[in-house]
Design an enzyme around this catalytic site. Sequence first.
Site, PDB file in Angstrom:
ATOM      1  N   TYR A  54       0.881  -1.173   0.000  1.00  0.00           N
ATOM      2  CA  TYR A  54       0.000   0.000   0.000  1.00  0.00           C
ATOM      3  C   TYR A  54       0.921   1.227   0.000  1.00  0.00           C
ATOM      4  O   TYR A  54       2.069   1.158  -0.428  1.00  0.00           O
ATOM      5  CB  TYR A  54      -0.919  -0.126   1.244  1.00  0.00           C
ATOM      6  CG  TYR A  54      -1.994   0.910   1.381  1.00  0.00           C
ATOM      7  CD1 TYR A  54      -3.048   0.970   0.488  1.00  0.00           C
ATOM      8  CD2 TYR A  54      -1.966   1.821   2.429  1.00  0.00           C
ATOM      9  CE1 TYR A  54      -4.049   1.926   0.623  1.00  0.00           C
ATOM     10  CE2 TYR A  54      -2.957   2.770   2.587  1.00  0.00           C
ATOM     11  CZ  TYR A  54      -3.998   2.819   1.669  1.00  0.00           C
ATOM     12  OH  TYR A  54      -4.989   3.762   1.809  1.00  0.00           O
ATOM     13  N   LYS A  91      -5.483  -1.298  -2.526  1.00  0.00           N
ATOM     14  CA  LYS A  91      -6.665  -1.019  -1.680  1.00  0.00           C
ATOM     15  C   LYS A  91      -7.397  -2.327  -1.393  1.00  0.00           C
ATOM     16  O   LYS A  91      -7.885  -2.553  -0.284  1.00  0.00           O
ATOM     17  CB  LYS A  91      -7.608  -0.036  -2.386  1.00  0.00           C
ATOM     18  CG  LYS A  91      -7.029   1.362  -2.584  1.00  0.00           C
ATOM     19  CD  LYS A  91      -7.336   2.288  -1.423  1.00  0.00           C
ATOM     20  CE  LYS A  91      -6.572   3.601  -1.546  1.00  0.00           C
ATOM     21  NZ  LYS A  91      -6.692   4.481  -0.392  1.00  0.00           N
ATOM     22  N   GLU A 107     -11.571   5.501  -6.862  1.00  0.00           N
ATOM     23  CA  GLU A 107     -10.287   5.811  -6.241  1.00  0.00           C
ATOM     24  C   GLU A 107      -9.380   6.566  -7.201  1.00  0.00           C
ATOM     25  O   GLU A 107      -9.233   6.180  -8.365  1.00  0.00           O
ATOM     26  CB  GLU A 107      -9.616   4.487  -5.831  1.00  0.00           C
ATOM     27  CG  GLU A 107      -8.411   4.638  -4.938  1.00  0.00           C
ATOM     28  CD  GLU A 107      -8.764   5.175  -3.547  1.00  0.00           C
ATOM     29  OE1 GLU A 107      -9.657   4.628  -2.887  1.00  0.00           O
ATOM     30  OE2 GLU A 107      -8.117   6.157  -3.134  1.00  0.00           O
ATOM     31  N   ASP A 108      -8.788   7.617  -6.705  1.00  0.00           N
ATOM     32  CA  ASP A 108      -7.752   8.372  -7.414  1.00  0.00           C
ATOM     33  C   ASP A 108      -8.188   8.854  -8.801  1.00  0.00           C
ATOM     34  O   ASP A 108      -7.453   8.741  -9.780  1.00  0.00           O
ATOM     35  CB  ASP A 108      -6.439   7.568  -7.452  1.00  0.00           C
ATOM     36  CG  ASP A 108      -5.776   7.549  -6.068  1.00  0.00           C
ATOM     37  OD1 ASP A 108      -6.409   8.007  -5.093  1.00  0.00           O
ATOM     38  OD2 ASP A 108      -4.635   7.097  -5.959  1.00  0.00           O
ATOM     39  N   ASP A 141     -13.527   7.211  -2.221  1.00  0.00           N
ATOM     40  CA  ASP A 141     -12.675   7.103  -1.042  1.00  0.00           C
ATOM     41  C   ASP A 141     -11.903   8.389  -0.770  1.00  0.00           C
ATOM     42  O   ASP A 141     -11.768   8.818   0.381  1.00  0.00           O
ATOM     43  CB  ASP A 141     -11.712   5.927  -1.277  1.00  0.00           C
ATOM     44  CG  ASP A 141     -10.766   5.710  -0.129  1.00  0.00           C
ATOM     45  OD1 ASP A 141     -11.208   5.849   1.024  1.00  0.00           O
ATOM     46  OD2 ASP A 141      -9.592   5.392  -0.380  1.00  0.00           O
ATOM     47  N   ASP A 142     -11.386   9.019  -1.834  1.00  0.00           N
ATOM     48  CA  ASP A 142     -10.555  10.213  -1.625  1.00  0.00           C
ATOM     49  C   ASP A 142     -11.362  11.380  -1.086  1.00  0.00           C
ATOM     50  O   ASP A 142     -10.866  12.174  -0.298  1.00  0.00           O
ATOM     51  CB  ASP A 142      -9.880  10.613  -2.951  1.00  0.00           C
ATOM     52  CG  ASP A 142      -8.984   9.501  -3.433  1.00  0.00           C
ATOM     53  OD1 ASP A 142      -7.989   9.217  -2.763  1.00  0.00           O
ATOM     54  OD2 ASP A 142      -9.333   8.880  -4.456  1.00  0.00           O
TER      55      ASP A 142
HETATM   56  N1  LIG Z   1      -4.004  10.757   3.653  1.00  0.00           N
HETATM   57  C1  LIG Z   1      -5.031  10.352   2.934  1.00  0.00           C
HETATM   58  O1  LIG Z   1      -5.808   9.486   3.333  1.00  0.00           O
HETATM   59  C2  LIG Z   1      -5.274  10.995   1.597  1.00  0.00           C
HETATM   60  C3  LIG Z   1      -6.526  10.842   0.988  1.00  0.00           C
HETATM   61  C4  LIG Z   1      -6.770  11.443  -0.247  1.00  0.00           C
HETATM   62  C5  LIG Z   1      -5.769  12.176  -0.866  1.00  0.00           C
HETATM   63  N2  LIG Z   1      -4.563  12.265  -0.250  1.00  0.00           N
HETATM   64  C6  LIG Z   1      -3.466  13.007  -0.899  1.00  0.00           C
HETATM   65  O2  LIG Z   1      -3.851  14.343  -1.064  1.00  0.00           O
HETATM   66  C7  LIG Z   1      -3.200  14.875  -2.195  1.00  0.00           C
HETATM   67  C8  LIG Z   1      -4.205  15.633  -3.032  1.00  0.00           C
HETATM   68  O3  LIG Z   1      -5.205  14.738  -3.487  1.00  0.00           O
HETATM   69  P1  LIG Z   1      -6.497  15.300  -4.204  1.00  0.00           P
HETATM   70  O4  LIG Z   1      -7.294  14.195  -4.732  1.00  0.00           O
HETATM   71  O5  LIG Z   1      -7.184  16.207  -3.295  1.00  0.00           O
HETATM   72  O6  LIG Z   1      -5.809  16.060  -5.435  1.00  0.00           O
HETATM   73  P2  LIG Z   1      -6.348  17.269  -6.267  1.00  0.00           P
HETATM   74  O7  LIG Z   1      -5.478  17.337  -7.477  1.00  0.00           O
HETATM   75  O8  LIG Z   1      -7.815  17.179  -6.430  1.00  0.00           O
HETATM   76  O9  LIG Z   1      -6.070  18.521  -5.360  1.00  0.00           O
HETATM   77  C9  LIG Z   1      -4.833  19.107  -5.202  1.00  0.00           C
HETATM   78  C10 LIG Z   1      -5.127  20.565  -4.894  1.00  0.00           C
HETATM   79  O10 LIG Z   1      -3.956  21.144  -4.373  1.00  0.00           O
HETATM   80  C11 LIG Z   1      -3.894  22.478  -4.847  1.00  0.00           C
HETATM   81  N3  LIG Z   1      -2.499  22.883  -4.837  1.00  0.00           N
HETATM   82  C12 LIG Z   1      -1.524  22.563  -5.710  1.00  0.00           C
HETATM   83  N4  LIG Z   1      -0.383  23.179  -5.359  1.00  0.00           N
HETATM   84  C13 LIG Z   1      -0.658  23.899  -4.256  1.00  0.00           C
HETATM   85  C14 LIG Z   1       0.111  24.761  -3.439  1.00  0.00           C
HETATM   86  N5  LIG Z   1       1.398  24.983  -3.690  1.00  0.00           N
HETATM   87  N6  LIG Z   1      -0.500  25.330  -2.393  1.00  0.00           N
HETATM   88  C15 LIG Z   1      -1.789  25.105  -2.136  1.00  0.00           C
HETATM   89  N7  LIG Z   1      -2.560  24.305  -2.870  1.00  0.00           N
HETATM   90  C16 LIG Z   1      -1.999  23.703  -3.910  1.00  0.00           C
HETATM   91  C17 LIG Z   1      -4.475  22.456  -6.221  1.00  0.00           C
HETATM   92  O11 LIG Z   1      -5.023  23.723  -6.509  1.00  0.00           O
HETATM   93  C18 LIG Z   1      -5.550  21.374  -6.089  1.00  0.00           C
HETATM   94  O12 LIG Z   1      -6.777  21.954  -5.826  1.00  0.00           O
HETATM   95  C19 LIG Z   1      -2.521  13.711  -2.895  1.00  0.00           C
HETATM   96  O13 LIG Z   1      -1.143  13.725  -2.563  1.00  0.00           O
HETATM   97  C20 LIG Z   1      -3.154  12.494  -2.289  1.00  0.00           C
HETATM   98  O14 LIG Z   1      -2.263  11.399  -2.216  1.00  0.00           O
HETATM   99  C21 LIG Z   1      -4.296  11.713   0.953  1.00  0.00           C
HETATM  100  O1  LIG Z   2      -3.885   5.732  -1.132  1.00  0.00           O
HETATM  101  C1  LIG Z   2      -3.656   6.296  -0.050  1.00  0.00           C
HETATM  102  O2  LIG Z   2      -2.700   5.987   0.666  1.00  0.00           O
HETATM  103  C2  LIG Z   2      -4.570   7.363   0.478  1.00  0.00           C
HETATM  104  C3  LIG Z   2      -5.360   8.099  -0.525  1.00  0.00           C
HETATM  105  O3  LIG Z   2      -6.369   7.327  -1.092  1.00  0.00           O
HETATM  106  C4  LIG Z   2      -4.562   8.805  -1.566  1.00  0.00           C
HETATM  107  O4  LIG Z   2      -5.034   8.894  -2.691  1.00  0.00           O
HETATM  108  O5  LIG Z   2      -3.488   9.310  -1.241  1.00  0.00           O
HETATM  109 MG   LIG Z   3      -6.728   7.633  -3.083  1.00  0.00          MG
END
Ligand SMILES: NC(=O)c1ccc[n+]([C@@H]2O[C@H](COP(=O)([O-])OP(=O)(O)OC[C@H]3O[C@@H](n4cnc5c(N)ncnc54)[C@H](O)[C@@H]3O)[C@@H](O)[C@H]2O)c1
Ligand SMILES: O=C(O)C[C@H](O)C(=O)O
Ligand SMILES: [Mg+2]
Length: 608
Positions: free
Chosen positions: A131, A202, A273-274, A296-297
């Site tokens: 993962y 996942k 997802e993603d 999920d996201d």
């Molecule tokens: N920890 C978790 O469980 C979890 C869950 C979902 C997503 N994530 C992570 O979150 C991140 C974003 O995912 P997402 O689906 O929301 O992506 P996304 O592309 O929808 O969103 C990213 C956002 O970040 C903004 N951004 C880019 N550069 C920036 C900066 N310098 N300052 C401020 N904002 C900025 C963009 O405008 C965009 O709106 C990914 O790295 C993903 O792995 C983590």
């Molecule tokens: O896949 C993960 O580890 C969490 C989340 O779904 C992500 O997109 O980052």
């Molecule tokens: Mg994800």
Amino acid sequence: MWNLARFVASIPIGSRRCFSTMIPRPCIIHKRGDAILHDPWINKDTGFPLTERNRLGLRGLLPPRVISFEQQYVRFMESYRSLEKNTQKETDTSAVALAKWRILNRLHDRNETLYYRVLIDNIKDFAPIIYTPTVGLVCQNYSGLFRRPRGMYFSAKDKGEMMSMIYNWPAERVDMIVLTDGSRILGLGDLGVHGIGIPIGKLDMYVAAAGLNPQRILPVMLDVGTNNLKLIDNPLYLGLRQPRLEGEEYLSIIDEFIEAVLTRWPKAIIQFEDFQMKWAFETLKRYRRRFCMFNDDVQGTAGVALAGLLGTVRAQGRSLDHFPNQKIVVVGAGRLYFSYTIFCLASSAGLGVLSMAVQAVTKMTGKAETAAQNFFLLDKDGLITKERKNLDPAAVPFAKDPGQIGELREGDSLLEVVRKVKPDVLLGLSGVGGVFNEEVLKAMRESGSSRPAIFAMSNPTMNAECTAAEAFKYAGENIVFASGSPFENVNLGKGKEGHVNQANNMYLFPGIGLGALLSGASFVTDGMLQAAAERLASYMTDEEIQKGILYPSIDCIRDITAEVGAAVVRAAVAEELARGYLEVGPKHLANMSEVCSFFLLFLLASSH
Ligand SMILES: NC(=O)c1ccc[n+]([C@@H]2O[C@H](COP(=O)([O-])OP(=O)(O)OC[C@H]3O[C@@H](n4cnc5c(N)ncnc54)[C@H](O)[C@@H]3O)[C@@H](O)[C@H]2O)c1
Ligand SMILES: O=C(O)C[C@H](O)C(=O)O
Ligand SMILES: [Mg+2]
């Protein structure tokens, strides 16, 4: 009160098994000889006893000595541990992580029963390999790593064929599907068809955490092209070498796939997802009232973040009714979710977090109009205010009036916002590594909170907004810290340790999927998602929270998943959406005691 979930968690790790392999099921095998040894689902390697070797035409195809399952287990773990030991000093950590992934993947491709057994028993060690974060590296290198296909691939070239293609999948029943179009893989961007690693990872977590039967899971890649030019130019790229489909063309591919899946397996749960932000929200809106799906996201992440935000209030020694006062900054604006004065850079995930936080505040205060007042949202262009041109309608509730608090201005940088707002929480879902830099983290020392919180939730590790060590070094030792990818706890000297939480949606999605499946609900509702988040939030004891521990250890993932699953079932029953699962009808579900429902959750997930 006795409860099955805790009982299961109390079974010593070494003696726990995948529930699907624990309960003997009649299994009629039509294969013989070599074909059995090449089918990882039924292969026992050298474990076939002589009687089976004779009956199945295996005699002579294996070395003579029978090696038991337990001996094979020990042998595998010994070779894994020796790889670990021999690579301890290796500086190329990516190469080491991939070597570990390869050894696990080879086991999966040979003997699934042994693979899931070692995965379940050693989930803390193996989750970072199968993962996040290693799965990101795997997707980036997928064309070189590809040996055997896992899951199904539907491409834009398959239009009109999907209804017949779905019957090519060998399993008669599928309970859980994780679907991606590869357009936003972790924080790594568009990885096209190579993003299949994410649904695979996942679903391995579903087996490990929710006890789903590995034969009833299906990872799916919808290949609608890629806008990643490096991939298109790569002769070894495994997907369609064309730009992504857009608009109606794109949606018609997803529609056709969904129709095919639901025709064959009408009760399958589909986890999106993603997907890049625009399609994450569009597909959620399009499908969430049509069948049992969730994103999920957007939705899983929101619940995990909300649980962490509520934990932060408790870590400050306050009662939860202080949550509406917290200033929260979210960095990364896709779509929003909201709560206290937390500073968030929002994204698809970020907007999901703020939306759920707003719901929580509204529930507490009864005042929807002011629920978002302490939430601040930034995207790549800085602070979002009402002056923002082309403001996404989803971000409107979070757009600030310029001049508010410390003279906030449209497009203020993160540093300016932190200095002016002095947030309680800084939460990153931007996908941009290092945006919580030294200056920003030092500014968090001036936070109005007695216990500021830093959530660097972007994945994989190199995309985290800051490292754990940086957070404790620059923002102070009394912070609470959480990251999406795992970091080691931080040694603060003098016997003190900074606790690192993993704020990852893995603490919710397996329970949401399990609860949705076993309740037989037609949809995944906000009420079911909220019940899941509330269960996670209330799971930790006050003593743990005081130590900055906001989430359970990954060793307890089965326990928390069962608890979350049961909460989701109860919410579905309360909303009169539960239709039951197999022979357990809605009336049975409604009449079940808590203990019974846990018991059934596990047995049903494993025994059919
Ligand atoms: N920890 C978790 O469980 C979890 C869950 C979902 C997503 N994530 C992570 O979150 C991140 C974003 O995912 P997402 O689906 O929301 O992506 P996304 O592309 O929808 O969103 C990213 C956002 O970040 C903004 N951004 C880019 N550069 C920036 C900066 N310098 N300052 C401020 N904002 C900025 C963009 O405008 C965009 O709106 C990914 O790295 C993903 O792995 C983590
Ligand atoms: O896949 C993960 O580890 C969490 C989340 O779904 C992500 O997109 O980052
Ligand atoms: Mg994800």
